[in-house]
Design a protein around this motif. Structure first.
Motif, PDB file in Angstrom:
ATOM      1  N   GLN A  50      24.318  27.491  54.226  1.00  0.00           N
ATOM      2  CA  GLN A  50      24.016  27.369  52.806  1.00  0.00           C
ATOM      3  C   GLN A  50      22.515  27.403  52.533  1.00  0.00           C
ATOM      4  O   GLN A  50      22.095  27.591  51.404  1.00  0.00           O
ATOM      5  N   LEU A  51      21.717  27.143  53.546  1.00  0.00           N
ATOM      6  CA  LEU A  51      20.277  27.142  53.353  1.00  0.00           C
ATOM      7  C   LEU A  51      19.681  28.502  53.672  1.00  0.00           C
ATOM      8  O   LEU A  51      18.497  28.707  53.546  1.00  0.00           O
ATOM      9  N   GLU A  52      20.549  29.429  54.090  1.00  0.00           N
ATOM     10  CA  GLU A  52      20.034  30.745  54.431  1.00  0.00           C
ATOM     11  C   GLU A  52      19.715  31.528  53.160  1.00  0.00           C
ATOM     12  O   GLU A  52      20.152  31.193  52.080  1.00  0.00           O
ATOM     13  N   GLN A  53      18.984  32.615  53.356  1.00  0.00           N
ATOM     14  CA  GLN A  53      18.677  33.477  52.234  1.00  0.00           C
ATOM     15  C   GLN A  53      19.838  34.445  52.010  1.00  0.00           C
ATOM     16  O   GLN A  53      20.519  34.835  52.950  1.00  0.00           O
ATOM     17  N   MET A  54      20.064  34.771  50.756  1.00  0.00           N
ATOM     18  CA  MET A  54      21.148  35.708  50.428  1.00  0.00           C
ATOM     19  C   MET A  54      20.574  36.941  49.756  1.00  0.00           C
ATOM     20  O   MET A  54      19.592  36.852  49.024  1.00  0.00           O
ATOM     21  N   PRO A  55      21.216  38.095  49.972  1.00  0.00           N
ATOM     22  CA  PRO A  55      20.726  39.313  49.309  1.00  0.00           C
ATOM     23  C   PRO A  55      20.994  39.262  47.813  1.00  0.00           C
ATOM     24  O   PRO A  55      22.013  38.722  47.375  1.00  0.00           O
ATOM     25  N   LEU A  56      20.061  39.796  47.061  1.00  0.00           N
ATOM     26  CA  LEU A  56      20.172  39.758  45.600  1.00  0.00           C
ATOM     27  C   LEU A  56      19.697  41.092  45.043  1.00  0.00           C
ATOM     28  O   LEU A  56      18.670  41.614  45.458  1.00  0.00           O
ATOM     29  N   ASN A 105      21.497  40.107  30.456  1.00  0.00           N
ATOM     30  CA  ASN A 105      22.429  41.047  29.812  1.00  0.00           C
ATOM     31  C   ASN A 105      22.401  40.876  28.290  1.00  0.00           C
ATOM     32  O   ASN A 105      23.435  40.873  27.626  1.00  0.00           O
ATOM     33  N   GLY A 106      21.198  40.669  27.746  1.00  0.00           N
ATOM     34  CA  GLY A 106      21.010  40.585  26.292  1.00  0.00           C
ATOM     35  C   GLY A 106      21.228  39.209  25.701  1.00  0.00           C
ATOM     36  O   GLY A 106      20.981  39.004  24.510  1.00  0.00           O
ATOM     37  N   LYS A 107      21.683  38.247  26.497  1.00  0.00           N
ATOM     38  CA  LYS A 107      21.942  36.902  25.954  1.00  0.00           C
ATOM     39  C   LYS A 107      20.850  35.938  26.426  1.00  0.00           C
ATOM     40  O   LYS A 107      20.423  35.991  27.578  1.00  0.00           O
ATOM     41  N   ARG A 108      20.424  35.043  25.528  1.00  0.00           N
ATOM     42  CA  ARG A 108      19.357  34.103  25.909  1.00  0.00           C
ATOM     43  C   ARG A 108      19.905  33.001  26.812  1.00  0.00           C
ATOM     44  O   ARG A 108      21.027  32.514  26.608  1.00  0.00           O
ATOM     45  N   ILE A 109      19.084  32.606  27.749  1.00  0.00           N
ATOM     46  CA  ILE A 109      19.499  31.560  28.682  1.00  0.00           C
ATOM     47  C   ILE A 109      18.255  30.851  29.201  1.00  0.00           C
ATOM     48  O   ILE A 109      17.171  31.441  29.263  1.00  0.00           O
ATOM     49  N   ASN A 110      18.409  29.570  29.534  1.00  0.00           N
ATOM     50  CA  ASN A 110      17.293  28.827  30.135  1.00  0.00           C
ATOM     51  C   ASN A 110      17.241  29.155  31.627  1.00  0.00           C
ATOM     52  O   ASN A 110      18.159  28.799  32.376  1.00  0.00           O
ATOM     53  N   ALA A 111      16.170  29.798  32.036  1.00  0.00           N
ATOM     54  CA  ALA A 111      16.078  30.255  33.437  1.00  0.00           C
ATOM     55  C   ALA A 111      15.990  29.093  34.430  1.00  0.00           C
ATOM     56  O   ALA A 111      16.260  29.272  35.610  1.00  0.00           O
ATOM     57  N   CYS A 112      15.645  27.912  33.945  1.00  0.00           N
ATOM     58  CA  CYS A 112      15.565  26.754  34.861  1.00  0.00           C
ATOM     59  C   CYS A 112      16.947  26.190  35.172  1.00  0.00           C
ATOM     60  O   CYS A 112      17.097  25.381  36.076  1.00  0.00           O
ATOM     61  N   LEU A 113      17.956  26.627  34.418  1.00  0.00           N
ATOM     62  CA  LEU A 113      19.293  26.051  34.594  1.00  0.00           C
ATOM     63  C   LEU A 113      20.246  26.964  35.349  1.00  0.00           C
ATOM     64  O   LEU A 113      21.439  26.683  35.412  1.00  0.00           O
ATOM     65  N   THR A 114      19.748  28.061  35.863  1.00  0.00           N
ATOM     66  CA  THR A 114      20.644  28.955  36.596  1.00  0.00           C
ATOM     67  C   THR A 114      20.017  29.338  37.933  1.00  0.00           C
ATOM     68  O   THR A 114      18.800  29.515  38.026  1.00  0.00           O
ATOM     69  N   LEU A 115      20.854  29.437  38.948  1.00  0.00           N
ATOM     70  CA  LEU A 115      20.360  29.843  40.262  1.00  0.00           C
ATOM     71  C   LEU A 115      20.177  31.356  40.298  1.00  0.00           C
ATOM     72  O   LEU A 115      20.976  32.095  39.710  1.00  0.00           O
ATOM     73  N   ALA A 116      19.160  31.789  40.995  1.00  0.00           N
ATOM     74  CA  ALA A 116      18.871  33.224  41.079  1.00  0.00           C
ATOM     75  C   ALA A 116      20.058  33.991  41.664  1.00  0.00           C
ATOM     76  O   ALA A 116      20.415  35.069  41.171  1.00  0.00           O
ATOM     77  N   VAL A 117      20.702  33.431  42.692  1.00  0.00           N
ATOM     78  CA  VAL A 117      21.808  34.157  43.343  1.00  0.00           C
ATOM     79  C   VAL A 117      23.004  34.369  42.404  1.00  0.00           C
ATOM     80  O   VAL A 117      23.830  35.249  42.648  1.00  0.00           O
ATOM     81  N   MET A 118      23.078  33.583  41.336  1.00  0.00           N
ATOM     82  CA  MET A 118      24.177  33.756  40.382  1.00  0.00           C
ATOM     83  C   MET A 118      23.976  34.992  39.502  1.00  0.00           C
ATOM     84  O   MET A 118      24.883  35.383  38.769  1.00  0.00           O
ATOM     85  N   GLN A 119      22.789  35.571  39.547  1.00  0.00           N
ATOM     86  CA  GLN A 119      22.481  36.698  38.655  1.00  0.00           C
ATOM     87  C   GLN A 119      22.610  38.041  39.342  1.00  0.00           C
ATOM     88  O   GLN A 119      22.128  39.051  38.822  1.00  0.00           O
ATOM     89  N   ASN A 120      23.231  38.072  40.508  1.00  0.00           N
ATOM     90  CA  ASN A 120      23.375  39.330  41.233  1.00  0.00           C
ATOM     91  C   ASN A 120      24.041  40.391  40.341  1.00  0.00           C
ATOM     92  O   ASN A 120      25.088  40.134  39.735  1.00  0.00           O
ATOM     93  N   GLY A 121      23.411  41.566  40.215  1.00  0.00           N
ATOM     94  CA  GLY A 121      23.970  42.661  39.411  1.00  0.00           C
ATOM     95  C   GLY A 121      23.624  42.586  37.932  1.00  0.00           C
ATOM     96  O   GLY A 121      23.994  43.488  37.177  1.00  0.00           O
TER      97      GLY A 121
END
Ligand code: FES
Ligand code: FES
Length: 203
Positions: A50-56, A105-121
């Motif tokens: 879980q601490l490894e890096q993931m492709p994004l 994807n055109g919708k506003r979101i707080n970038a501090c509340l989402t993990l980068a890996v969740m934004q794949n694609g």
């Protein structure tokens, strides 16, 4: 001179007893620590993946990017620390101030509340991607014209939120603008200028 403890213990057995008791007490203290360390090591091994890096793979401001990212990295930290897109600000880092607002994807979101890996694609737009080359976005122009900022720290988040607010159809009047922009705080109190800028662009 004989102290009180030595007087109460039989002569000759006091040192042996003392050493035995000390050894027992030391074992009691050390064994749980050893067990604790071993258990922690087993846990670390179990969850090491879980601490490894993931492709994004994400599109940022129209440019497709691929990299590996630590699974614990927030989108905000990815933008600021890894990609050096520091226009997106870190205010509270807890989803309370809106300084980190970006579009996903055109919708506003707080970038501090989402993990980068969740934004794949996904497609991400930051304040750096809003202008068309040297031509400022109409909302950026309106903020300048209407004095929609003072220190400017909240401004990128305000502008990203304002653009989305209009796109959502939540800018029909001043009351609605204030309600739907309430997630973006401004310590300088430039709220009237911000509302005027949004009204102007919405019209
Ligand atoms: Fe994300 Fe404040 S920094 S909401
Ligand atoms: Fe300073 Fe908003 S302009 S915090």
């Amino acid at each position: 001179m004989i102290n009180r403890e030595e007087k109460e213990l039989p002569v000759g057995s006091s040192r042996r007893d003392f050493l035995k008791k000390s050894a027992a007490l030391t074992a009691v203290a050390v064994i749980p620590a050893a067990i604790d360390t071993a258990a922690k090591q087993r846990l670390d091994e179990k969850y090491a993946y879980q601490l490894e890096q993931m492709p994004l793979s994400i599109e940022i401001n129209g440019v497709q990017k691929k990299f590996k990212v630590d699974t614990r990295t927030t989108l905000l930290d990815l933008l600021r620390e890894e990609l050096h897109l520091t226009g997106t600000k870190k205010g509270c880092d807890h989803g309370q101030c809106g300084a980190c607002t970006v579009h996903i994807n055109g919708k506003r979101i707080n970038a501090c509340l989402t993990l980068a890996v969740m934004q794949n694609g996904n497609k991400i737009t930051t304040i750096e991607g809003l202008a068309n080359g040297d031509e400022l976005h109409p909302m950026q122009k309106a903020f300048i014209k209407c004095d929609g900022f003072q220190c400017g720290y909240c401004t990128p988040g305000q502008i990203m939120s304002a653009v989305a607010c209009i796109a959502e159809g939540h800018a029909k009047n001043e009351e609605e603008i204030k309600e739907f922009m309430s997630g973006n705080l401004c310590r300088c109190g430039a709220y009237n200028g911000i509302a005027n800028a949004i009204k102007e662009v919405a019209q």
